[in-house]
Motif scaffolding. Structure first.
Motif, short mmCIF file in Angstrom:
data_model
loop_
_atom_site.label_atom_id
_atom_site.label_comp_id
_atom_site.label_asym_id
_atom_site.label_seq_id
_atom_site.Cartn_x
_atom_site.Cartn_y
_atom_site.Cartn_z
N PRO A 59 0.92 -32.85 -11.73
CA PRO A 59 1.39 -34.04 -10.81
C PRO A 59 2.47 -34.84 -11.58
O PRO A 59 2.78 -34.63 -12.89
CB PRO A 59 -0.08 -35.02 -11.09
CG PRO A 59 -0.49 -34.35 -12.31
CD PRO A 59 -0.17 -32.91 -12.43
N ASP A 60 2.99 -35.82 -11.00
CA ASP A 60 4.37 -36.87 -11.50
C ASP A 60 3.76 -37.82 -12.46
O ASP A 60 2.90 -38.22 -12.06
CB ASP A 60 4.68 -37.32 -10.24
CG ASP A 60 6.03 -38.34 -10.69
OD1 ASP A 60 6.47 -37.99 -11.79
OD2 ASP A 60 6.20 -39.61 -9.94
N VAL A 61 4.29 -37.63 -13.64
CA VAL A 61 3.80 -38.65 -14.68
C VAL A 61 5.04 -39.54 -15.01
O VAL A 61 5.20 -40.04 -16.01
CB VAL A 61 3.35 -37.83 -15.93
CG1 VAL A 61 1.85 -37.40 -15.59
CG2 VAL A 61 4.19 -36.65 -16.37
N SER A 62 6.10 -39.52 -14.34
CA SER A 62 7.20 -40.35 -14.67
C SER A 62 6.98 -41.89 -14.47
O SER A 62 6.01 -42.17 -13.81
CB SER A 62 8.31 -39.96 -13.62
OG SER A 62 8.08 -40.57 -12.24
N VAL A 63 7.74 -42.69 -15.24
CA VAL A 63 7.52 -44.04 -15.38
C VAL A 63 8.93 -44.91 -15.07
O VAL A 63 9.84 -44.36 -15.21
CB VAL A 63 6.64 -44.63 -16.33
CG1 VAL A 63 5.17 -44.02 -16.58
CG2 VAL A 63 7.48 -43.99 -17.71
N ASN A 105 -6.98 -45.11 -9.36
CA ASN A 105 -7.26 -43.73 -8.88
C ASN A 105 -6.12 -42.63 -8.90
O ASN A 105 -6.44 -41.69 -8.02
CB ASN A 105 -8.10 -43.55 -7.60
CG ASN A 105 -9.44 -44.47 -7.52
OD1 ASN A 105 -10.14 -44.17 -8.34
ND2 ASN A 105 -9.31 -45.33 -6.63
N ASP A 106 -5.13 -42.95 -9.65
CA ASP A 106 -4.12 -42.18 -9.76
C ASP A 106 -4.18 -40.45 -10.05
O ASP A 106 -5.07 -40.37 -10.84
CB ASP A 106 -2.96 -42.50 -10.84
CG ASP A 106 -1.83 -41.95 -10.69
OD1 ASP A 106 -0.87 -42.01 -9.85
OD2 ASP A 106 -1.30 -40.92 -11.56
N PRO A 107 -3.94 -39.70 -9.41
CA PRO A 107 -4.46 -38.45 -9.46
C PRO A 107 -3.65 -37.76 -10.68
O PRO A 107 -4.32 -36.85 -11.17
CB PRO A 107 -3.66 -37.66 -8.35
CG PRO A 107 -2.56 -38.54 -7.85
CD PRO A 107 -2.85 -39.86 -7.89
N ALA A 108 -2.75 -38.21 -11.66
CA ALA A 108 -2.17 -37.65 -12.53
C ALA A 108 -3.17 -37.71 -13.86
O ALA A 108 -3.48 -36.65 -14.49
CB ALA A 108 -0.88 -38.76 -12.95
N TYR A 109 -3.78 -38.95 -14.09
CA TYR A 109 -4.59 -38.68 -15.32
C TYR A 109 -5.97 -38.04 -14.96
O TYR A 109 -6.74 -37.44 -15.89
CB TYR A 109 -5.05 -40.42 -15.52
CG TYR A 109 -6.11 -40.97 -14.80
CD1 TYR A 109 -7.48 -40.91 -14.78
CD2 TYR A 109 -5.60 -42.03 -13.69
CE1 TYR A 109 -8.53 -41.36 -14.08
CE2 TYR A 109 -6.58 -42.55 -13.11
CZ TYR A 109 -8.04 -42.53 -13.25
OH TYR A 109 -9.01 -43.30 -12.42
N SER A 113 -7.71 -34.70 -17.50
CA SER A 113 -8.87 -35.12 -17.97
C SER A 113 -10.03 -34.68 -17.61
O SER A 113 -10.14 -34.50 -16.24
CB SER A 113 -8.84 -36.79 -18.18
OG SER A 113 -8.84 -37.36 -16.85
N GLY A 114 -11.00 -34.78 -18.46
CA GLY A 114 -12.50 -34.50 -17.99
C GLY A 114 -13.10 -35.95 -17.81
O GLY A 114 -12.61 -36.78 -17.82
N ALA A 115 -14.57 -35.68 -17.73
CA ALA A 115 -15.42 -36.97 -17.12
C ALA A 115 -15.07 -38.23 -18.03
O ALA A 115 -14.66 -39.51 -17.40
CB ALA A 115 -16.92 -36.72 -17.20
N GLN A 116 -15.26 -38.09 -19.35
CA GLN A 116 -15.14 -39.44 -20.37
C GLN A 116 -13.71 -39.63 -20.21
O GLN A 116 -13.44 -40.96 -20.30
CB GLN A 116 -15.77 -38.82 -21.46
CG GLN A 116 -15.96 -40.20 -22.42
CD GLN A 116 -14.42 -40.55 -23.32
OE1 GLN A 116 -13.74 -39.61 -23.65
NE2 GLN A 116 -14.32 -41.58 -23.79
N ALA A 117 -12.82 -38.91 -20.45
CA ALA A 117 -11.27 -39.18 -20.82
C ALA A 117 -10.85 -39.70 -19.37
O ALA A 117 -9.93 -40.98 -19.23
CB ALA A 117 -10.76 -38.03 -21.11
N SER A 118 -11.41 -39.42 -18.31
CA SER A 118 -10.89 -39.67 -16.68
C SER A 118 -11.67 -41.17 -16.71
O SER A 118 -10.76 -42.22 -16.34
CB SER A 118 -11.55 -38.96 -15.72
OG SER A 118 -11.29 -39.47 -14.60
#
Length: 218
Positions: A59-63, A105-109, A113-118
């Motif tokens: 996914p795009d992670v640009s800022v 709900n951004d798809p990048a993170y 990530s797994g459950a806790q990190a998400s």
């Protein structure tokens, strides 16, 4: 001041992370976990692990250009460790992409990530969105350590953060919330990295611990 106002609690998430990290030999810490107090930006490109054939699937992670994320890391000689560190960077980039996009709900993170990190990333993005803030300035990460855990698969990535030149900015007024450098500017991070599964080359962040007022990082 501003950073304190932007902080939310992640104690429940950190408890899970602490149990996993301790059980796997990651080590404990008697400090209370602190939240991500802000977000910054690196270059508009994902980290090195996104190169190659699989890059198009990431996914795009640009800022925005007024955010600068600096990873002052040395690349490990071990290919597995290098990939884990690179995707640890991508998790942070993705979290900050979500803040910049104001999308809880951004798809990048979720991709990195797994459950806790998400859950952790989502809670941080929510606090910025509800507060009406975005981010600007420079956010620096350094003094990395990559440690394989006893199961021979997962990797613990640790590093320091200096957010002294990172600031919140009110979206409506565009006012930058400047703060003075202090011990609050320094944090210690621990990311439990889960190895790729199936045909995916991605290392995912399973758990996150962030400790504030990190004297060792000053």
């Amino acid at each position: 001041m501003a950073r304190r106002a932007l902080t939310t609690t992640a104690a429940a998430f950190a408890t899970t992370a602490a149990l996993l990290l301790t059980a796997c030999g990651g080590g404990g810490d008697d400090k209370s976990p602190d939240d991500i107090k802000g977000a910054g930006n690196g270059s508009s490109s994902p980290s090195a692990s996104a190169s190659g054939p699989a890059a198009a699937d990431r996914p795009d992670v640009s800022v925005p250009k007024d955010l600068k994320l600096v990873f002052d890391f040395d690349k490990p000689s071990d290919a597995k460790h290098a990939a884990a560190l690179a995707d640890a960077e991508n998790y942070i980039r993705a979290l900050k992409h979500g803040i910049a996009e104001q999308d809880v709900n951004d798809p990048a993170y979720r991709f990195y990530s797994g459950a806790q990190a998400s859950q952790y990333a989502k809670s941080q993005i929510e606090s910025w969105v509800k507060g009406g803030w975005t981010v600007t300035g420079t956010d620096k990460y350094y003094d990395e350590d990559v440690t394989p855990l006893s199961d021979g698969k997962r990797v613990l990535v640790s590093f320091c953060r200096n957010q002294a030149k990172f600031y919140g900015r009110e979206i409506k007024s565009k006012k930058v919330l400047y703060t003075e450098e202090s011990l609050d500017s320094y944090q210690s991070w621990k990311l439990l990295m889960i190895p790729p599964s199936g045909s995916s080359p991605v290392w995912k962040t399973g758990n996150v611990e962030v400790f504030g007022k990190a004297k060792q990082c000053r």
